[in-house]
Design a protein around this motif. Structure first.
Motif, PDB file in Angstrom:
ATOM      1  N   ALA A 142      -7.386  -2.607  -0.496  1.00 14.20           N
ATOM      2  CA  ALA A 142      -7.129  -1.434  -1.337  1.00 14.20           C
ATOM      3  C   ALA A 142      -5.909  -0.736  -0.764  1.00 14.20           C
ATOM      4  CB  ALA A 142      -8.344  -0.509  -1.348  1.00 14.20           C
ATOM      5  N   LEU A 158      -6.688  -4.074  -4.855  1.00 14.40           N
ATOM      6  CA  LEU A 158      -7.210  -2.905  -5.557  1.00 14.40           C
ATOM      7  C   LEU A 158      -6.338  -1.698  -5.240  1.00 14.40           C
ATOM      8  CD1 LEU A 158     -10.860  -3.550  -4.362  1.00 14.40           C
ATOM      9  CD2 LEU A 158     -10.041  -3.941  -6.691  1.00 14.40           C
ATOM     10  N   TRP A 169     -15.633  -3.512  -7.962  1.00 15.56           N
ATOM     11  CA  TRP A 169     -15.376  -4.723  -7.195  1.00 15.56           C
ATOM     12  C   TRP A 169     -16.546  -4.994  -6.235  1.00 15.56           C
ATOM     13  CZ3 TRP A 169     -15.111  -5.756  -1.993  1.00 15.56           C
ATOM     14  CH2 TRP A 169     -14.760  -7.083  -1.682  1.00 15.56           C
TER      15      TRP A 169
END
Length: 187
Positions: A142, A158, A169
């Protein structure tokens, strides 16, 4: 040391350098996962001494006097304090065994970057080494913006500020873990 493969729940590491926002993200994810009916246990690694009981309180006095472990409980919560005088890093498998009695659907592990477990890695530009994005067990990253380094083709990317997307997710990842568990037991 490998992660105990007999655990009845999936374990996902949340790895990042200090200051990236691991705890902030977990604060956002936990209510979202709970709303989906997922009971989540969290294990957090601390790099320093800490106290959850305050000097002057009975639990502090008894722990300081040698109670090991010291468990304090009320109708609202309980806390278990255990001194570890040998100074060695905690064994993640032992900690997972301690939370297993609570039968969580998922355990999120904050820290323990070096442990070989599936990981969601958080990264902010300018905080720590970007090589963390290529570490062992990285399933997803992320990020804020584009990745500063090349990612594995199997790594999901992400947006760091999209906690709803990260929660989705995690739910999908958990479903994949259950499918893997079923296929292993069908052999």
């Amino acid at each position: 040391m490998p992660l105990d493969s007999s655990l009845p729940f999936p374990v996902l590491g949340i790895a990042a350098w200090s200051g990236t926002g691991k705890t902030t993200l977990l604060e956002q994810l936990l209510p979202r996962l709970r709303a989906e009916g997922i009971q989540v246990a969290v294990i957090k690694h601390a790099h320093h001494r800490f106290d959850v009981d305050q000097p002057g309180k009975d639990s502090y006095k008894l722990r300081s006097a040698g109670a090991t472990p010291m468990l304090i409980a009320s109708s609202q919560r309980l806390a278990l304090m255990q001194e570890t005088p040998d100074g060695e890093e905690p064994d993640l498998n032992q900690l997972l065994a301690m939370v297993a009695v609570h039968q969580p659907d998922l355990v999120l592990v904050e820290g323990f970057k070096a442990w070989p477990l599936p990981k969601l890695v958080l990264y902010r530009e300018g905080i720590g080494d970007a090589q963390i994005l290529q570490g062992q067990g990285v399933e997803a990253v992320a990020l804020q913006g584009a990745s500063p380094i090349s990612l594995s083709a199997t790594t999901t990317q992400l947006a760091l500020d999209d906690s709803d997307g990260i929660a989705r997710w995690i739910i999908d990842w958990m479903a994949g873990q259950r499918l893997n568990d079923v296929s292993r037991t069908d052999r």
